[in-house]
Design a protein around this motif. Sequence first.
Motif, PDB file in Angstrom:
ATOM      1  N   LEU A 196      42.507  56.295  42.482  1.00  0.00           N
ATOM      2  CA  LEU A 196      41.648  55.678  41.463  1.00  0.00           C
ATOM      3  C   LEU A 196      42.096  56.071  40.066  1.00  0.00           C
ATOM      4  CD1 LEU A 196      39.020  54.055  40.851  1.00  0.00           C
ATOM      5  CD2 LEU A 196      37.849  56.261  40.860  1.00  0.00           C
ATOM      6  N   ILE A 197      42.383  57.329  39.868  1.00  0.00           N
ATOM      7  CA  ILE A 197      42.809  57.805  38.539  1.00  0.00           C
ATOM      8  C   ILE A 197      44.158  57.192  38.175  1.00  0.00           C
ATOM      9  CG2 ILE A 197      43.536  59.841  37.244  1.00  0.00           C
ATOM     10  CD1 ILE A 197      41.402  61.407  38.790  1.00  0.00           C
ATOM     11  N   THR A 198      45.074  57.114  39.134  1.00  0.00           N
ATOM     12  CA  THR A 198      46.391  56.524  38.861  1.00  0.00           C
ATOM     13  C   THR A 198      46.247  55.052  38.515  1.00  0.00           C
ATOM     14  OG1 THR A 198      47.372  58.059  40.450  1.00  0.00           O
ATOM     15  CG2 THR A 198      48.698  56.180  39.810  1.00  0.00           C
ATOM     16  N   GLY A 199      45.368  54.343  39.197  1.00  0.00           N
ATOM     17  CA  GLY A 199      45.135  52.930  38.880  1.00  0.00           C
ATOM     18  C   GLY A 199      44.543  52.738  37.495  1.00  0.00           C
ATOM     19  N   LEU A 200      43.615  53.577  37.103  1.00  0.00           N
ATOM     20  CA  LEU A 200      43.018  53.462  35.777  1.00  0.00           C
ATOM     21  C   LEU A 200      44.030  53.773  34.682  1.00  0.00           C
ATOM     22  CD1 LEU A 200      39.494  55.058  36.340  1.00  0.00           C
ATOM     23  CD2 LEU A 200      40.039  52.646  35.996  1.00  0.00           C
ATOM     24  N   ALA A 212      47.291  53.398  34.904  1.00  0.00           N
ATOM     25  CA  ALA A 212      48.303  52.350  34.865  1.00  0.00           C
ATOM     26  C   ALA A 212      47.762  51.081  34.204  1.00  0.00           C
ATOM     27  CB  ALA A 212      48.768  52.038  36.284  1.00  0.00           C
ATOM     28  N   ARG A 213      46.503  50.815  34.238  1.00  0.00           N
ATOM     29  CA  ARG A 213      45.896  49.617  33.671  1.00  0.00           C
ATOM     30  C   ARG A 213      45.909  49.675  32.151  1.00  0.00           C
ATOM     31  NH1 ARG A 213      39.677  48.256  34.069  1.00  0.00           N
ATOM     32  NH2 ARG A 213      39.742  46.311  32.948  1.00  0.00           N
ATOM     33  N   GLY A 214      45.706  50.806  31.654  1.00  0.00           N
ATOM     34  CA  GLY A 214      45.698  50.915  30.191  1.00  0.00           C
ATOM     35  C   GLY A 214      44.283  51.062  29.676  1.00  0.00           C
ATOM     36  N   GLY A 215      44.168  51.400  28.389  1.00  0.00           N
ATOM     37  CA  GLY A 215      42.866  51.643  27.794  1.00  0.00           C
ATOM     38  C   GLY A 215      42.219  50.392  27.265  1.00  0.00           C
ATOM     39  N   ARG A 216      42.917  49.314  27.022  1.00  0.00           N
ATOM     40  CA  ARG A 216      42.324  48.133  26.425  1.00  0.00           C
ATOM     41  C   ARG A 216      41.829  47.172  27.486  1.00  0.00           C
ATOM     42  NH1 ARG A 216      46.650  44.369  26.568  1.00  0.00           N
ATOM     43  NH2 ARG A 216      48.588  45.490  26.894  1.00  0.00           N
ATOM     44  N   ARG A 217      40.837  46.415  27.097  1.00  0.00           N
ATOM     45  CA  ARG A 217      40.280  45.411  28.000  1.00  0.00           C
ATOM     46  C   ARG A 217      40.910  44.068  27.671  1.00  0.00           C
ATOM     47  NH1 ARG A 217      36.133  45.818  31.696  1.00  0.00           N
ATOM     48  NH2 ARG A 217      35.393  47.922  31.746  1.00  0.00           N
ATOM     49  N   GLN A 218      41.366  43.412  28.674  1.00  0.00           N
ATOM     50  CA  GLN A 218      41.939  42.085  28.474  1.00  0.00           C
ATOM     51  C   GLN A 218      40.989  41.057  29.029  1.00  0.00           C
ATOM     52  OE1 GLN A 218      45.670  42.053  30.445  1.00  0.00           O
ATOM     53  NE2 GLN A 218      46.710  43.259  28.911  1.00  0.00           N
ATOM     54  N   ARG A 219      41.053  39.918  28.412  1.00  0.00           N
ATOM     55  CA  ARG A 219      40.223  38.850  28.902  1.00  0.00           C
ATOM     56  C   ARG A 219      40.820  38.330  30.199  1.00  0.00           C
ATOM     57  NH1 ARG A 219      40.173  33.186  26.548  1.00  0.00           N
ATOM     58  NH2 ARG A 219      38.697  32.250  27.964  1.00  0.00           N
ATOM     59  N   ARG A 220      39.979  38.113  31.138  1.00  0.00           N
ATOM     60  CA  ARG A 220      40.488  37.690  32.428  1.00  0.00           C
ATOM     61  C   ARG A 220      40.791  36.206  32.359  1.00  0.00           C
ATOM     62  NH1 ARG A 220      39.869  42.007  36.254  1.00  0.00           N
ATOM     63  NH2 ARG A 220      38.468  43.481  35.312  1.00  0.00           N
ATOM     64  N   GLN A 221      42.017  35.875  32.773  1.00  0.00           N
ATOM     65  CA  GLN A 221      42.475  34.499  32.674  1.00  0.00           C
ATOM     66  C   GLN A 221      41.874  33.623  33.765  1.00  0.00           C
ATOM     67  OE1 GLN A 221      44.599  33.278  30.367  1.00  0.00           O
ATOM     68  NE2 GLN A 221      44.759  35.240  29.298  1.00  0.00           N
ATOM     69  N   TRP A 222      41.611  34.153  34.838  1.00  0.00           N
ATOM     70  CA  TRP A 222      41.187  33.325  35.972  1.00  0.00           C
ATOM     71  C   TRP A 222      39.706  33.076  36.008  1.00  0.00           C
ATOM     72  CZ3 TRP A 222      38.129  35.834  39.617  1.00  0.00           C
ATOM     73  CH2 TRP A 222      38.090  37.205  39.523  1.00  0.00           C
ATOM     74  N   ILE A 223      38.921  33.689  35.179  1.00  0.00           N
ATOM     75  CA  ILE A 223      37.480  33.483  35.173  1.00  0.00           C
ATOM     76  C   ILE A 223      37.091  32.453  34.095  1.00  0.00           C
ATOM     77  CG2 ILE A 223      35.241  34.608  34.833  1.00  0.00           C
ATOM     78  CD1 ILE A 223      36.271  37.076  35.871  1.00  0.00           C
ATOM     79  N   ASN A 224      37.622  31.778  33.451  1.00  0.00           N
ATOM     80  CA  ASN A 224      37.300  30.830  32.381  1.00  0.00           C
ATOM     81  C   ASN A 224      35.882  30.703  32.103  1.00  0.00           C
ATOM     82  OD1 ASN A 224      39.864  30.508  31.804  1.00  0.00           O
ATOM     83  ND2 ASN A 224      40.115  28.724  33.091  1.00  0.00           N
TER      84      ASN A 224
END
Length: 140
Positions: free
Chosen positions: A122-126, A128-140
């Motif tokens: 879980l920590i490695t996944g967080l 690797a994702r990064g600190g910023r939130r991106q808008r999800r492309q697939w949820i329009n």
Amino acid sequence: MRVGQLPLLLTAALLCSLAQAEEPPAAESTAIAPQPTQNALLAQVDSLQQRLADSERQRGELEARLEEAGSERENALLTRLRQENQRLKLQLKEARAQQPPALLSEQQTWFALGGSVALLSLITGLVARGGRRQRRQWIN
């Protein structure tokens, strides 16, 4: 040589071999070995029976000695094995007393190991994702 002469020649050879063979007379074979008297035979039978009785008595005595020696040997071996068993039990108790008690059982150890792997994933996944939130492309 003709085929008709072969059986005749074979028959002649067999008859010649039978004519040369001799049988010893039966009367001469009995005359060569003199018969012992009845008393001598009875005496010999009595002495053999006496020797048989002595041999049986000696065999019985030897069997009794062998059983006694075997039982003594088994008793000594059994006593020695019991003493060794008691000594080993005491050593086992002492070894268990000197050993510190386990902090976790084996099942608890595996559970803790699985939990730590899940937390590390879980920590490695967080990270690797990064600190910023991106808008999800697939949820329009």
